[in-house]
Design an enzyme around this catalytic site. Sequence first.
Site, PDB file in Angstrom:
ATOM      1  N   CYS A 211     -43.772 -87.301  25.838  1.00 30.16           N
ATOM      2  CA  CYS A 211     -43.658 -87.298  24.274  1.00 30.16           C
ATOM      3  C   CYS A 211     -44.887 -86.437  23.590  1.00 30.16           C
ATOM      4  O   CYS A 211     -44.688 -85.957  22.452  1.00 30.16           O
ATOM      5  CB  CYS A 211     -43.914 -88.620  23.567  1.00 30.16           C
ATOM      6  SG  CYS A 211     -45.197 -89.545  23.858  1.00 30.16           S
ATOM      7  N   THR A 212     -45.895 -86.434  24.104  1.00 29.46           N
ATOM      8  CA  THR A 212     -47.228 -85.590  23.698  1.00 29.46           C
ATOM      9  C   THR A 212     -46.637 -84.155  23.354  1.00 29.46           C
ATOM     10  O   THR A 212     -46.831 -83.151  22.527  1.00 29.46           O
ATOM     11  CB  THR A 212     -48.515 -85.608  24.387  1.00 29.46           C
ATOM     12  OG1 THR A 212     -48.814 -87.079  24.362  1.00 29.46           O
ATOM     13  CG2 THR A 212     -49.406 -84.850  23.812  1.00 29.46           C
TER      14      THR A 212
END
Lengths: 443, 534
Positions: A211-212
């Site tokens: 997700c980062t």
Amino acid sequence: MGDCQDSGQKRWDHLRKVLERPGPFCHPDFEPSSDILDFIMTACKVLVVGAGGLGCEVLKNLVLMGFKQIHIIDMDTVELSNLNRQFLFRRKDIGCSKAEVAADFINKRVSGCHVTPHFRMIQDYDDLFYREFHIVVCGLDSIVARRWVNGMLVSLLNYEDGVLDQTSVIPMVDGGTEGFKGNARVILPGMSACVECTLDLYPPQITYPLCTIANTPRLPEHCIEYVKVVQWPKENPFRTLLDGDEPQHVSWIYEKSLERAAQFNIPGVTYRLVQGVVKNIIPAVASTNAVIAGICATEVFKIATSCCVPLNNYLVFNDVDGIYTYTYEAEKKENCLVCSLIPQTITVKDPTKMKLKEIYTLLTDSAQYRMKRPGLTTNINGKSKTLYLTALRCLEEKTRPNLSKTLEELGLSDGSEILVVDDTSPNTMIIRLKYLSGDVEMN
Amino acid sequence: MASPAPKSPEQSEKSKKYDRQLRLWGDHGQMLLENAKVCLINATALGTEILKSLVLPGIGAFTIVDGEKVSEEDIGSNFFLDSDSVGMSRAQVTTNSLLELNLDVRGDCIDETPEHVLSHTQNFFNNFDLVIGTALPEKVLILLSKHLWEANVPLIVCRSIGFLGYIRLQVKEHTVIEAHPDSENPDLRLTNPWPELKEHLDKVDISKLDSKERSHVPALNILYYFIKKFQEENDGAQPVSRNDKNRIREMIKNSVEYDENGIQILEENFEEAIHFVNTCLSSQTIPKQLKTLLEDDACTNLTQNSSPFWIMCAALREMIQSDETIPVKGSIPDMASDSESYIALQQIYHRKALAQAENVYRRACQIVRNLGLPQDTVSEQEVKLFCKHSSELHIMRGSCIADEYEKNSPDLSSYLEDPDSLMFYYVILRGLERFIGEFNTYPGQFDDQVEPDVLKLKIIIGKLLSEWGCTQVLRDERVHEVCRYGGAELHSISAILGGAAAHEAIKLITHQYKPLNNTFIYDAITSNSATYTL
């Protein structure tokens, strides 16, 4: 000239002084004699695993410490970026087997020694091969390979009524380096801490959450990782798997990473960084390898000759700030997966709820096991049953649905044994399920 | 689909070959290495092992000075000789084999003893950036040490005997900008932000964020907000004590609300803010080490001979005097955040660092002008690096080996109180050197002389100890062990020391990483080592 006479040559006078004279700090079993030099020259067989930065150094050190019956195994070929430290290789050797070039060079330079190269994977050989050696030295950059060799040497141990037969112990000397730091250790399988006992010493590989890298990249590494794991498979620019040694591939990643970094105003994407992230490059320099390989070879010499008490059993080295060493005794883990005789158990609270996936994740993620991609089978009523296999894609697809089944659905019961195979070990490991009694409630 | 025309930089052969080490000392470190000339005295196994780890990474040039002919014993311990080389010049054979390791390196040799070179070629050794000596006789060591101390050329002296090793660095003054510490605290200035940073941070009121904003706000904003709250509670006082820090942690934690199940879930950025309390709330005063440096005579009394390092120190001193703050590092640690907020913060720190470096550069240029030195004495690039690392600048002032032997008797008593101290091996090695000087042979060199040599060596060591005013007694077994070696050089021990000494050489040449200060003893019997400043 025969080998026996060889040990009498003047050139070995240095070794003879420490092997043929008594000393106050020798191993209690040490009896000075010319037989010791004869032994290491003619009989003592040493296996060097890895012909890279450490392996080249270890090989050179061993032959100049009198060892002659040496085998060296490595599946890699020489690359340009090896030449700043792997001193047995030249530009003309690029593309050739490291083990073969190294053995050839040493045999030519040091007369009378017989180094035998193996341009093979360690997994290509079985216990019959490994059993041949008196001592094994590892100079590897892979934790998986180290664990495999460790597992192999432990599997060669003989126990009679639970008592270890000491003649089956093959000592393992292991070295590792990263930049200006390194470590060296002596493992007496079954007797002292093994690689698996101290698995927590190896830092887990840095990973970036998906997700980062997909939504909130901040570092240049996030951009590169995104291109590598998301954009490459999607766009498949060269219709092949990503190869970090292929300049075109690295260039593609570099350019796409620059684009992505520009989009988020992230500074710092360089070609060198891209290479580092794609290939997971560990910085390396000749001097640290020289130190650690020197320590490893010294320990092999001590073990083979008893002229000193071997390292007990772990040494760390660091010359970032001055020169620093620290020695300590790593402890054997009582219930070690590999070297203890204690069966491994996994406690199950509720077999009607616990899914196979949880066991799989435990094996891959917990600090205790850290397996790569374990394959699981079991026996039910004397019949072998496949639970989950990863070795082949078709088998993986076929058995994948089992991961979301509960243990009960799979027919497993209290005391069932799960047989686990994994890249980190040459042997099948057995894990027993232990169901907590029914009245224990999950909260 | 065809990929766009490659825009990637063409990688040079050198940057490919040296890739693994460039990641440790950078292109600028490599350049210093490639311009360096070193001299090795005595191509023993230890000597060639040291050179090997300098030739492989690409030292500019080496010269070997060695008057010995290759002996059979040499072949048994030195990898850069083979059985055909017996009787030939050891300097010549080892030079040739070492040059095979790296075609980018130049090397030559002098087939003469160091004594001869010292007495016949005035200033021969002054031409090198570094001199390395192995197996030096005491007399030569003292001469060489004095000469190089005067000439301001660093010297590394090493010895490998049996299972023992010794490395000694002699360097008058050595300065390091990039020490590459294993861990360093972030430099955030949250308790004392400059106007631009303050304005930026003041924009965020943590208590007014919605839940989505809360989960993306950087830990820096959170921490800053609660430092302010703390100051409101405490009449504007800075958080200093452990209690203050705990109070801030508590405030951060309490700001997180409970969910419907009554559980308080700290999001990653709030966790990070709590974590940063420890490392980021250090007081903003100038680090002691830097203060000492800036008050050093070399910094306050510049001359035309002052090095760029000291000129930059003086410029930094001026800047600190006027701004009352040291330059910010200009980088921030990674932290959970949306990209935009993180990059905005990163740029504010970066801009500040650039502005400060420019300030220091301007001052440095003025100093250079005032000293009448050429304009390019200090480059902007250097100043940027210098400012970035201003909190970890390092200076080492060494001592002359000859003084240790002739003038100042080393004060070893305190070390020798511990019977296991490796300092005893230093004493024995000093005795060994004197033994060789007196009897022209190693103690125990001949099988039938081991016992008599133990006695002789003990007498020599006893004399040394009493000269130094030490009352401690040496354990006989250690003397016996050294006589057992009879001067044997074990290859694997030389390999260990060779690697370690080579890296010290690289530190001295690249001015990166902190060198040994100044004596290292390695005991391979127990695999222990110790460092002493003599």
